[in-house]
Design a protein around this motif. Sequence first.
Motif, short mmCIF file in Angstrom:
data_model
loop_
_atom_site.label_atom_id
_atom_site.label_comp_id
_atom_site.label_asym_id
_atom_site.label_seq_id
_atom_site.Cartn_x
_atom_site.Cartn_y
_atom_site.Cartn_z
N ALA A 178 4.57 3.39 -8.07
CA ALA A 178 3.88 3.27 -6.79
C ALA A 178 2.45 2.79 -6.99
O ALA A 178 1.84 2.99 -8.05
CB ALA A 178 3.91 4.61 -6.06
N ARG A 179 1.89 2.19 -5.96
CA ARG A 179 0.54 1.61 -6.09
C ARG A 179 -0.56 2.67 -6.10
O ARG A 179 -1.60 2.47 -6.71
CB ARG A 179 0.30 0.61 -4.95
CG ARG A 179 1.18 -0.63 -5.03
CD ARG A 179 0.88 -1.59 -3.90
NE ARG A 179 1.73 -2.77 -3.97
CZ ARG A 179 1.43 -3.88 -4.65
NH1 ARG A 179 0.29 -3.94 -5.32
NH2 ARG A 179 2.25 -4.91 -4.65
N ARG A 180 -0.33 3.77 -5.41
CA ARG A 180 -1.37 4.80 -5.34
C ARG A 180 -0.75 6.18 -5.53
O ARG A 180 0.42 6.41 -5.24
CB ARG A 180 -2.09 4.75 -3.98
CG ARG A 180 -2.88 3.49 -3.75
CD ARG A 180 -3.79 3.60 -2.52
NE ARG A 180 -3.03 3.71 -1.28
CZ ARG A 180 -3.02 4.78 -0.51
NH1 ARG A 180 -3.72 5.86 -0.85
NH2 ARG A 180 -2.32 4.79 0.62
N GLY A 181 -1.54 7.09 -6.07
CA GLY A 181 -1.15 8.49 -6.14
C GLY A 181 -0.20 8.85 -7.26
O GLY A 181 0.43 9.91 -7.22
N VAL A 182 -0.09 8.02 -8.28
CA VAL A 182 0.79 8.34 -9.40
C VAL A 182 0.03 9.24 -10.38
O VAL A 182 -0.86 8.78 -11.10
CB VAL A 182 1.29 7.07 -10.11
CG1 VAL A 182 2.20 7.44 -11.27
CG2 VAL A 182 2.01 6.16 -9.13
N ASP A 183 0.36 10.51 -10.38
CA ASP A 183 -0.29 11.47 -11.27
C ASP A 183 0.79 12.34 -11.90
O ASP A 183 1.99 12.06 -11.78
CB ASP A 183 -1.30 12.32 -10.50
CG ASP A 183 -0.68 12.97 -9.27
OD1 ASP A 183 0.56 12.98 -9.14
OD2 ASP A 183 -1.45 13.48 -8.42
N ASN A 184 0.36 13.39 -12.60
CA ASN A 184 1.33 14.27 -13.26
C ASN A 184 2.31 14.89 -12.28
O ASN A 184 3.50 15.06 -12.58
CB ASN A 184 0.61 15.36 -14.05
CG ASN A 184 0.11 14.88 -15.40
OD1 ASN A 184 0.37 13.75 -15.80
ND2 ASN A 184 -0.60 15.74 -16.11
N ALA A 185 1.83 15.22 -11.08
CA ALA A 185 2.73 15.81 -10.08
C ALA A 185 3.81 14.81 -9.68
O ALA A 185 4.98 15.18 -9.49
CB ALA A 185 1.92 16.25 -8.86
N ASP A 216 0.83 -1.21 0.00
CA ASP A 216 0.00 0.00 0.00
C ASP A 216 0.87 1.25 0.00
O ASP A 216 0.62 2.18 0.75
CB ASP A 216 -0.91 0.00 1.22
CG ASP A 216 -2.11 0.93 1.02
OD1 ASP A 216 -2.40 1.24 -0.15
OD2 ASP A 216 -2.72 1.34 2.01
N ASN A 217 1.90 1.28 -0.83
CA ASN A 217 2.76 2.45 -0.89
C ASN A 217 2.13 3.54 -1.76
O ASN A 217 1.22 3.27 -2.57
CB ASN A 217 4.14 2.09 -1.43
CG ASN A 217 4.07 1.40 -2.78
OD1 ASN A 217 3.68 2.00 -3.77
ND2 ASN A 217 4.45 0.13 -2.83
#
Length: 302
Positions: A106-113, A72-73
């Motif tokens: 990463a498993r979560r939160g990978v966006d343009n930022a 859950d990283n």
Amino acid sequence: MKLAATSALVAVLALNGAQLARQAAEDQADQVLAGEPYAPAPEAAPLVALGYRELFADLLFLRLKGYFGGRDNTANGVAALVEAIVALDPHFQKIYEWGARAITLARRGVDNAAYQRAIAVLDTGARQFPDDWKLPYLASEIYTQDLQTTDPAQRRAWDEQGTLLTESAIRKPNAPAQAATWAATMRTRLGQHQRAIDGLREMLLVTDDASARARLLATLADLANASANELAAELLEARHRFEAAWHAARPAVPASMYILIGPPLLPSFDLANLATGGHDLVGTQPIERLEPLEDPPGKPAP
């Protein structure tokens, strides 16, 4: 009988209590795993290390590997650890490519930022290790394939930046020559057909990889709408001319470096003239003779 019933009731309550405790522990474990690990801000990391910068960087890298290997990283948690390690030990070469890839995977939160933070890590690494072709090449992949936008102008700007990074990467030591085909593809998408052809011609001049040359030649023939055999003969003659000029001008540098810096510049001025302001000082007299200094009237001589 009553004692047996009471014992059974106590056992049931204990079992239910154990199940509730186990469920609470599992929920708490999930929350711990989901929480992002502590990572000092890059500007504060050297102060927190108390002089043991490399040791603290190694400890954070172990923490990073454990956190990234968890289930859950987050991109933000990974990026914070990577940025702190870079600030602590900028000469730790592995962290740049490994860390940038970890941010994007990463498993979560990978966006343009998150992608922009990965690019910033790679840019820092490219300044520290300018001969590492993998760093600009990975940054080019993020620019051209990962960053998403609906703005055509922004899309073109990112594609152009990614293409420039690819072209920079393939000129570095040990870079795969076949990567030039991707740069040519991007130049063609950008409507820069001639630049795509010129880039392939340049790579064919400097690469010694026979299989890569065959693929580059096939791509060039397709773009130039010409015969591969005719192009091969033309490029062989051009390669001979290039190698002669290269070995005559800068034999100590690689061929790709010679393309970047070119032959030595000839001085366009006389260094002696520059030092004397263009005047011949030999055999000349001062234009104005200076009067000797005298003591003021009435003042005794020392």
